[in-house]
Design a protein around this motif. Structure first.
Motif, PDB file in Angstrom:
ATOM      1  N   GLY A  18     -10.761 -13.246  -6.508  1.00 62.95           N
ATOM      2  CA  GLY A  18     -11.728 -12.417  -5.803  1.00 62.95           C
ATOM      3  C   GLY A  18     -11.277 -12.054  -4.401  1.00 62.95           C
ATOM      4  O   GLY A  18     -11.811 -11.144  -3.786  1.00 62.95           O
ATOM      5  N   THR A  19     -10.267 -12.765  -3.904  1.00 59.94           N
ATOM      6  CA  THR A  19      -9.704 -12.463  -2.588  1.00 59.94           C
ATOM      7  C   THR A  19      -8.903 -11.164  -2.695  1.00 59.94           C
ATOM      8  O   THR A  19      -8.232 -10.932  -3.691  1.00 59.94           O
ATOM      9  CB  THR A  19      -8.792 -13.608  -2.119  1.00 59.94           C
ATOM     10  OG1 THR A  19      -9.538 -14.822  -2.113  1.00 59.94           O
ATOM     11  CG2 THR A  19      -8.245 -13.347  -0.730  1.00 59.94           C
ATOM     12  N   SER A  20      -8.971 -10.345  -1.660  1.00 64.41           N
ATOM     13  CA  SER A  20      -8.262  -9.061  -1.704  1.00 64.41           C
ATOM     14  C   SER A  20      -6.765  -9.242  -1.501  1.00 64.41           C
ATOM     15  O   SER A  20      -6.304 -10.216  -0.905  1.00 64.41           O
ATOM     16  CB  SER A  20      -8.802  -8.124  -0.631  1.00 64.41           C
ATOM     17  OG  SER A  20      -8.430  -8.576   0.652  1.00 64.41           O
ATOM     18  N   ALA A  21      -6.019  -8.271  -1.984  1.00 61.74           N
ATOM     19  CA  ALA A  21      -4.566  -8.273  -1.809  1.00 61.74           C
ATOM     20  C   ALA A  21      -4.199  -8.255  -0.333  1.00 61.74           C
ATOM     21  O   ALA A  21      -3.216  -8.887   0.067  1.00 61.74           O
ATOM     22  CB  ALA A  21      -3.956  -7.069  -2.531  1.00 61.74           C
ATOM     23  N   ALA A  60       1.808   1.709  -5.936  1.00 59.49           N
ATOM     24  CA  ALA A  60       0.939   2.397  -6.888  1.00 59.49           C
ATOM     25  C   ALA A  60      -0.171   3.176  -6.179  1.00 59.49           C
ATOM     26  O   ALA A  60      -1.117   3.638  -6.827  1.00 59.49           O
ATOM     27  CB  ALA A  60       0.326   1.379  -7.854  1.00 59.49           C
ATOM     28  N   ASP A  61      -0.053   3.311  -4.859  1.00 60.75           N
ATOM     29  CA  ASP A  61      -1.043   4.042  -4.049  1.00 60.75           C
ATOM     30  C   ASP A  61      -2.462   3.502  -4.220  1.00 60.75           C
ATOM     31  O   ASP A  61      -3.428   4.268  -4.259  1.00 60.75           O
ATOM     32  CB  ASP A  61      -1.022   5.546  -4.367  1.00 60.75           C
ATOM     33  CG  ASP A  61       0.205   6.234  -3.821  1.00 60.75           C
ATOM     34  OD1 ASP A  61       0.694   5.818  -2.747  1.00 60.75           O
ATOM     35  OD2 ASP A  61       0.677   7.182  -4.469  1.00 60.75           O
ATOM     36  N   ARG A  62      -2.579   2.175  -4.335  1.00 59.15           N
ATOM     37  CA  ARG A  62      -3.898   1.544  -4.434  1.00 59.15           C
ATOM     38  C   ARG A  62      -4.291   1.012  -3.057  1.00 59.15           C
ATOM     39  O   ARG A  62      -3.438   0.695  -2.246  1.00 59.15           O
ATOM     40  CB  ARG A  62      -3.859   0.423  -5.463  1.00 59.15           C
ATOM     41  CG  ARG A  62      -3.526   0.953  -6.859  1.00 59.15           C
ATOM     42  CD  ARG A  62      -3.337  -0.156  -7.850  1.00 59.15           C
ATOM     43  NE  ARG A  62      -4.640  -0.684  -8.242  1.00 59.15           N
ATOM     44  CZ  ARG A  62      -4.785  -1.769  -8.997  1.00 59.15           C
ATOM     45  NH1 ARG A  62      -3.729  -2.437  -9.413  1.00 59.15           N
ATOM     46  NH2 ARG A  62      -5.984  -2.198  -9.317  1.00 59.15           N
ATOM     47  N   VAL A  63      -5.562   0.876  -2.813  1.00 63.95           N
ATOM     48  CA  VAL A  63      -6.060   0.401  -1.525  1.00 63.95           C
ATOM     49  C   VAL A  63      -6.139  -1.125  -1.552  1.00 63.95           C
ATOM     50  O   VAL A  63      -6.929  -1.688  -2.318  1.00 63.95           O
ATOM     51  CB  VAL A  63      -7.443   1.015  -1.204  1.00 63.95           C
ATOM     52  CG1 VAL A  63      -7.936   0.541   0.155  1.00 63.95           C
ATOM     53  CG2 VAL A  63      -7.379   2.533  -1.260  1.00 63.95           C
ATOM     54  N   PRO A  64      -5.324  -1.826  -0.741  1.00 60.96           N
ATOM     55  CA  PRO A  64      -5.246  -3.285  -0.813  1.00 60.96           C
ATOM     56  C   PRO A  64      -6.533  -4.018  -0.473  1.00 60.96           C
ATOM     57  O   PRO A  64      -6.719  -5.157  -0.871  1.00 60.96           O
ATOM     58  CB  PRO A  64      -4.133  -3.639   0.167  1.00 60.96           C
ATOM     59  CG  PRO A  64      -3.972  -2.460   1.043  1.00 60.96           C
ATOM     60  CD  PRO A  64      -4.424  -1.272   0.271  1.00 60.96           C
ATOM     61  N   TYR A  65      -7.449  -3.358   0.227  1.00 54.51           N
ATOM     62  CA  TYR A  65      -8.725  -3.997   0.567  1.00 54.51           C
ATOM     63  C   TYR A  65      -9.608  -4.183  -0.655  1.00 54.51           C
ATOM     64  O   TYR A  65     -10.484  -5.030  -0.671  1.00 54.51           O
ATOM     65  CB  TYR A  65      -9.484  -3.167   1.603  1.00 54.51           C
ATOM     66  CG  TYR A  65      -8.836  -3.173   2.963  1.00 54.51           C
ATOM     67  CD1 TYR A  65      -8.982  -4.266   3.824  1.00 54.51           C
ATOM     68  CD2 TYR A  65      -8.060  -2.096   3.388  1.00 54.51           C
ATOM     69  CE1 TYR A  65      -8.376  -4.275   5.067  1.00 54.51           C
ATOM     70  CE2 TYR A  65      -7.455  -2.103   4.633  1.00 54.51           C
ATOM     71  CZ  TYR A  65      -7.620  -3.187   5.468  1.00 54.51           C
ATOM     72  OH  TYR A  65      -7.017  -3.210   6.698  1.00 54.51           O
ATOM     73  N   TYR A  66      -9.382  -3.376  -1.692  1.00 50.64           N
ATOM     74  CA  TYR A  66     -10.260  -3.384  -2.856  1.00 50.64           C
ATOM     75  C   TYR A  66      -9.614  -3.947  -4.117  1.00 50.64           C
ATOM     76  O   TYR A  66     -10.229  -3.928  -5.178  1.00 50.64           O
ATOM     77  CB  TYR A  66     -10.763  -1.967  -3.139  1.00 50.64           C
ATOM     78  CG  TYR A  66     -11.452  -1.360  -1.951  1.00 50.64           C
ATOM     79  CD1 TYR A  66     -12.645  -1.896  -1.471  1.00 50.64           C
ATOM     80  CD2 TYR A  66     -10.910  -0.273  -1.286  1.00 50.64           C
ATOM     81  CE1 TYR A  66     -13.279  -1.363  -0.364  1.00 50.64           C
ATOM     82  CE2 TYR A  66     -11.536   0.276  -0.177  1.00 50.64           C
ATOM     83  CZ  TYR A  66     -12.721  -0.276   0.286  1.00 50.64           C
ATOM     84  OH  TYR A  66     -13.332   0.251   1.379  1.00 50.64           O
ATOM     85  N   ILE A  67      -8.409  -4.444  -4.011  1.00 51.53           N
ATOM     86  CA  ILE A  67      -7.710  -4.981  -5.172  1.00 51.53           C
ATOM     87  C   ILE A  67      -7.767  -6.507  -5.127  1.00 51.53           C
ATOM     88  O   ILE A  67      -7.179  -7.136  -4.245  1.00 51.53           O
ATOM     89  CB  ILE A  67      -6.232  -4.527  -5.195  1.00 51.53           C
ATOM     90  CG1 ILE A  67      -6.118  -3.004  -5.120  1.00 51.53           C
ATOM     91  CG2 ILE A  67      -5.506  -5.091  -6.423  1.00 51.53           C
ATOM     92  CD1 ILE A  67      -6.811  -2.278  -6.235  1.00 51.53           C
ATOM     93  N   PRO A  68      -8.461  -7.136  -6.069  1.00 50.68           N
ATOM     94  CA  PRO A  68      -8.489  -8.603  -6.086  1.00 50.68           C
ATOM     95  C   PRO A  68      -7.147  -9.161  -6.586  1.00 50.68           C
ATOM     96  O   PRO A  68      -6.477  -8.543  -7.414  1.00 50.68           O
ATOM     97  CB  PRO A  68      -9.621  -8.941  -7.055  1.00 50.68           C
ATOM     98  CG  PRO A  68      -9.754  -7.745  -7.930  1.00 50.68           C
ATOM     99  CD  PRO A  68      -9.298  -6.560  -7.120  1.00 50.68           C
ATOM    100  N   VAL A  69      -6.795 -10.312  -6.053  1.00 54.31           N
ATOM    101  CA  VAL A  69      -5.494 -10.888  -6.373  1.00 54.31           C
ATOM    102  C   VAL A  69      -5.285 -11.133  -7.867  1.00 54.31           C
ATOM    103  O   VAL A  69      -4.161 -11.042  -8.348  1.00 54.31           O
ATOM    104  CB  VAL A  69      -5.239 -12.187  -5.577  1.00 54.31           C
ATOM    105  CG1 VAL A  69      -5.061 -11.890  -4.112  1.00 54.31           C
ATOM    106  CG2 VAL A  69      -6.348 -13.213  -5.805  1.00 54.31           C
ATOM    107  N   GLU A  70      -6.344 -11.386  -8.595  1.00 60.43           N
ATOM    108  CA  GLU A  70      -6.163 -11.648 -10.025  1.00 60.43           C
ATOM    109  C   GLU A  70      -5.688 -10.416 -10.787  1.00 60.43           C
ATOM    110  O   GLU A  70      -5.150 -10.534 -11.880  1.00 60.43           O
ATOM    111  CB  GLU A  70      -7.428 -12.243 -10.662  1.00 60.43           C
ATOM    112  CG  GLU A  70      -8.655 -11.386 -10.578  1.00 60.43           C
ATOM    113  CD  GLU A  70      -9.509 -11.656  -9.350  1.00 60.43           C
ATOM    114  OE1 GLU A  70     -10.712 -11.369  -9.417  1.00 60.43           O
ATOM    115  OE2 GLU A  70      -8.987 -12.137  -8.311  1.00 60.43           O
ATOM    116  N   GLU A  71      -5.841  -9.220 -10.206  1.00 59.67           N
ATOM    117  CA  GLU A  71      -5.335  -8.008 -10.846  1.00 59.67           C
ATOM    118  C   GLU A  71      -3.827  -7.840 -10.682  1.00 59.67           C
ATOM    119  O   GLU A  71      -3.209  -7.094 -11.440  1.00 59.67           O
ATOM    120  CB  GLU A  71      -6.043  -6.766 -10.282  1.00 59.67           C
ATOM    121  CG  GLU A  71      -7.429  -6.575 -10.802  1.00 59.67           C
ATOM    122  CD  GLU A  71      -8.014  -5.233 -10.395  1.00 59.67           C
ATOM    123  OE1 GLU A  71      -7.252  -4.292 -10.102  1.00 59.67           O
ATOM    124  OE2 GLU A  71      -9.256  -5.139 -10.386  1.00 59.67           O
TER     125      GLU A  71
END
Length: 127
Positions: A18-21, A60-71
């Motif tokens: 649940g922690t962000s990247a 991958a042009d994803r926003v690190p604030y919204y990506i949980p580490v489990e992904e």
């Protein structure tokens, strides 16, 4: 024979699912390390590395604030016993295509071994 215990990093830094990247990256920066373990309910479930963040988030042009580490974590955790030779660790890294291994002692994670750690004996001519 040089064993994994001689060159491993004897710290186990971890974060909860649940922690962000971005928070994972900040934790790595703070501890000057290249990976953190991921836990769920006090159980180790994966590992996130700098390349995971670069390739799976930034690249991958994803926003690190919204990506949980489990992904983006690697799971299951690849590891090695602390008494195994470093040559076996290098072989295991190559086999699994990873730069980081969990280090186990009696079944518990007691540290991390990175590909950088494998360079240490070479730099001090211990082979």
């Amino acid at each position: 024979m040089i064993t994994v215990s001689h060159i491993m990093t004897p710290r186990v830094v971890h974060i909860e699912t649940g922690t962000s990247a971005i928070d994972a990256a900040k934790l790595m920066t703070r501890h000057k390390i290249g990976s953190v373990f991921v836990t769920r309910n006090n159980q180790f479930v994966g590992i996130v590395t700098e390349p995971d963040i670069v390739r799976k988030v930034v690249g991958a042009d994803r926003v690190p604030y919204y990506i949980p580490v489990e992904e983006i974590m690697s799971s299951p955790i690849v590891g090695i016993d602390e008494q195994r030779p470093i040559t076996e660790a290098a072989d295991l890294m190559e086999l699994h295509g990873t730069r980081h291994l969990a280090v186990f002692k009696s079944g518990a994670i007691v540290g991390t071994l990175s590909v950088r750690d494998l360079l240490h004996p070479v730099s001090i001519d211990e082979f």
